[in-house]
Design a protein around this motif. Sequence first.
Motif, PDB file in Angstrom:
ATOM      1  N   PRO A   1      82.484  29.091  49.172  1.00 49.10           N
ATOM      2  CA  PRO A   1      81.479  28.262  48.483  1.00 49.10           C
ATOM      3  C   PRO A   1      80.675  29.132  47.499  1.00 49.10           C
ATOM      4  O   PRO A   1      80.464  30.320  47.723  1.00 49.10           O
ATOM      5  N   TYR A   2      80.247  28.506  46.422  1.00 46.27           N
ATOM      6  CA  TYR A   2      79.457  29.186  45.383  1.00 46.27           C
ATOM      7  C   TYR A   2      78.218  28.359  45.080  1.00 46.27           C
ATOM      8  O   TYR A   2      78.234  27.117  45.159  1.00 46.27           O
TER       9      TYR A   2
ATOM     10  N   GLN B   1      80.149  33.194  49.514  1.00 47.19           N
ATOM     11  CA  GLN B   1      80.456  33.705  50.851  1.00 47.19           C
ATOM     12  C   GLN B   1      81.885  33.315  51.223  1.00 47.19           C
ATOM     13  O   GLN B   1      82.172  32.141  51.456  1.00 47.19           O
ATOM     14  N   PRO B   2      82.822  34.276  51.218  1.00 45.80           N
ATOM     15  CA  PRO B   2      84.188  33.927  51.623  1.00 45.80           C
ATOM     16  C   PRO B   2      84.295  33.760  53.140  1.00 45.80           C
ATOM     17  O   PRO B   2      83.710  34.533  53.909  1.00 45.80           O
ATOM     18  N   TYR B   3      85.055  32.752  53.555  1.00 43.41           N
ATOM     19  CA  TYR B   3      85.321  32.488  54.966  1.00 43.41           C
ATOM     20  C   TYR B   3      86.829  32.475  55.162  1.00 43.41           C
ATOM     21  O   TYR B   3      87.554  31.802  54.424  1.00 43.41           O
TER      22      TYR B   3
ATOM     23  N   ASP C   1      81.092  38.648  47.872  1.00 44.58           N
ATOM     24  CA  ASP C   1      80.333  38.281  49.060  1.00 44.58           C
ATOM     25  C   ASP C   1      78.862  38.600  48.840  1.00 44.58           C
ATOM     26  O   ASP C   1      78.512  39.716  48.455  1.00 44.58           O
ATOM     27  N   GLY C   2      77.989  37.612  49.047  1.00 47.82           N
ATOM     28  CA  GLY C   2      76.563  37.869  49.022  1.00 47.82           C
ATOM     29  C   GLY C   2      75.874  37.372  47.771  1.00 47.82           C
ATOM     30  O   GLY C   2      76.414  36.607  46.967  1.00 47.82           O
ATOM     31  N   MET C   3      74.666  37.880  47.579  1.00 46.82           N
ATOM     32  CA  MET C   3      73.816  37.459  46.475  1.00 46.82           C
ATOM     33  C   MET C   3      73.906  38.483  45.346  1.00 46.82           C
ATOM     34  O   MET C   3      74.018  39.688  45.570  1.00 46.82           O
TER      35      MET C   3
ATOM     36  N   SER D   1      73.364  42.550  46.314  1.00 47.16           N
ATOM     37  CA  SER D   1      72.724  42.886  47.587  1.00 47.16           C
ATOM     38  C   SER D   1      73.374  44.107  48.207  1.00 47.16           C
ATOM     39  O   SER D   1      72.714  44.878  48.918  1.00 47.16           O
ATOM     40  N   GLU D   2      74.665  44.328  47.947  1.00 47.51           N
ATOM     41  CA  GLU D   2      75.359  45.529  48.395  1.00 47.51           C
ATOM     42  C   GLU D   2      76.580  45.740  47.510  1.00 47.51           C
ATOM     43  O   GLU D   2      77.071  44.810  46.856  1.00 47.51           O
ATOM     44  N   ALA D   3      77.083  46.974  47.456  1.00 52.67           N
ATOM     45  CA  ALA D   3      78.236  47.293  46.617  1.00 52.67           C
ATOM     46  C   ALA D   3      79.481  46.564  47.119  1.00 52.67           C
ATOM     47  O   ALA D   3      79.653  46.342  48.322  1.00 52.67           O
ATOM     48  N   ASP D   4      80.356  46.199  46.198  1.00 53.61           N
ATOM     49  CA  ASP D   4      81.593  45.495  46.522  1.00 53.61           C
ATOM     50  C   ASP D   4      82.756  46.458  46.328  1.00 53.61           C
ATOM     51  O   ASP D   4      83.011  46.919  45.210  1.00 53.61           O
ATOM     52  N   PRO D   5      83.506  46.790  47.376  1.00 50.16           N
ATOM     53  CA  PRO D   5      84.605  47.754  47.249  1.00 50.16           C
ATOM     54  C   PRO D   5      85.787  47.232  46.436  1.00 50.16           C
ATOM     55  O   PRO D   5      86.696  48.009  46.117  1.00 50.16           O
TER      56      PRO D   5
END
Length: 705
Positions: free
Chosen positions: A439-440, A470-472, A505-507, A535-539
């Motif tokens: 969802p976005y 947020q991927p599920y 993932d995240g904001m 909000s955090e680094a994306d690998p």
Amino acid sequence: MRALNLILLLCAAILMSPATGHAQQAATLVADEVFVTGGTTLTASGNIEVLYDGSRLQAARVIYDEPTDRLRIEGPILLTGPDGEILTAVQADLDPQLENGVLLGARLVLNQQLQLAANQIDRVDGRYSQLYKTAVTSCQVCSGTAPLWEIRAEKVIYDEVAQQIYFENARFRVKGVPILAFPSLRLPAPDNARATGVLIPSIQTGDRLGFGLQVPYYVTLGDSRDVLLTPFLAGNTRTLEGRYRQAFRNGDVTVDGAVSSDDLDRRDGLRGYLFAEGSFAMADGLQLAFDIQQASDRAYLSDYNISDTDRLASVVALTRVTDDAAASASLSYYQTLRENEVTASLPPVVGAAGLVRRLYPAAGGTVTVTASADTLVRYGADEVPTGRDVTRTGASAAWAQDGVTGGGVVWTVTSALTADVYQLTDTTRFHATLSRVVPYGQVLLRYPLVRQNGRTRHVLEPVAALTWSQPYGDTPPNEDSTRTELDAGNLLALAQAPGQDVAEDGMRLGLGVTWTRAGSEGVKSSLGFGRILRSEADPAFTPTSGQSKAASDWLVAGQIRLPRGLTFDGRALLQDDADTTLATARVFWNRPDVQLAGGYIWQAADPATGRTDTVSEYSFDGAVQVTQAWNVGFDTRYDIARDAPARAGIEVGWQNECVRVSLSASRRYVVSTTVQPTTDYGLSVALRGFSARGVRKITPRDCQS
């Protein structure tokens, strides 16, 4: 009354067009004296000028004899046709329809360029002009000086219907010196845009292919098809190049290719390539397009200077686009020409299909529904033991609503949901079936500020986009987003990855500001800054993508457009310590007599993307019409990282009213197992005046200059 009828008959007969069946128009005759002798012979003399249907005849004396139905014209005779053709003669004896007869001391000028001078011209059946003891040239002819080139022939036949010129016992001369002899020769007339025959030959010489000659031969196959065959014989190759074109009512097809037998490749057999492209408008708005590219080996295209591409893509696609929907399906095959890459690893076969539909619900906003599927097929397990096949099927729905607040803030709210299912084979790292839902949500704000200073306008626009996703479910392999890069197109997008496989993932908060200026003097400029805070680094992002950290690199982009066709633009990704991961700059200057383009690119090494070395290179190319006679073209690429040139070339052309000469030289410095350094030279000489439709005419110099 009898004399008046004869005058009108004379005017119509002299200048009527024998190829048309239209009713004759009224003619105008002007002469110092007109009289009738014996009731059957009409004589006009003294400054005769006859105007009829766009044609003009000037002569000293015209005699029409009714019993013999012959027309005698005494010169000097000057006949100018409606299409610009010019005929001069000393004396003429013709029938009134100008279909049969003899002209003495005549000269025929076609398209105001090609001159055919003869002792005698015979008119036959209103279609053919037979010229005897003829000199043909498009060069300026000055008294006492031989033209730059000319063709002397015992007999020349000009076919007005077929627009062809036939020569018998012809000799080609340069400044009066015989160079070549032809028992028979056929050339197209100036107004003939499509004629079967030999085109401009060219001489080519190079380190790899040796000294050789290219002789193109053009074949018309009706009004909608043609073939161009170009044999190329050189010291190290025997090549036949070909091109086929055909136009249909609903599309067109072009096929280019070549077959070579040379001494450059260690393998036995023929080498070659095939490029084919076309497009067709089908029923119900469908558009079918294809682009096929194949080469026999990795080095063929570079050996023959056909293309510098290092991957070939063959694509067949079917699309349909309407006001609120778009559908497409494509099948692609990729062939690598890179030194350390095998085709099986690309993957070579890619299939894709998609449908997008836009809806406008009564509640407001816009709903976009998407369904798509793609498949990647690798083959050759011996070459790529870890090669996997992947098929993805997915759907998405997005709703967007926008508006403007009372304070002038433009807002857009977007929500979306994507769902994908992956099927994998030939892999042990992933399960056979993977699924994921993402969802976005996004809120985008823009605040444009406008300032008008006279005729100069400034626009400053801060923007901010707050996005959540947020991927599920499962994490699929990344096949379509391996080379991401931050730019103005994805700074404010729902997803910064270009494909479907990477889901963030995240904001994250995208921030930017752009400034544009449109000046009264015609200068337009723009400058923009932006970055993304996560909000955090994306690998999933590599170091040179500009997005590997929680705070992305700064995106800086600008452009300046000046009057008279000059444009500068550039883009860079800057880290907080001012280190650069990417920088590009381009400049264009486009005018009728000058076309220049320059570029620079710098990219840091990034093994994760297959780029093991830093890329630093500039290029510069252009074409300049220095004078009416001289033009220069050039291109160069320099590899700054290796401190060595990559490619350089120059072409110099000279032309006057009757000849066009082109001399070129190029050098490729790149060294690999498939590409070797080469130097090539080319020379072509074209005689102007034959099949010259669309060729810019050059005003000849004055004989006294």
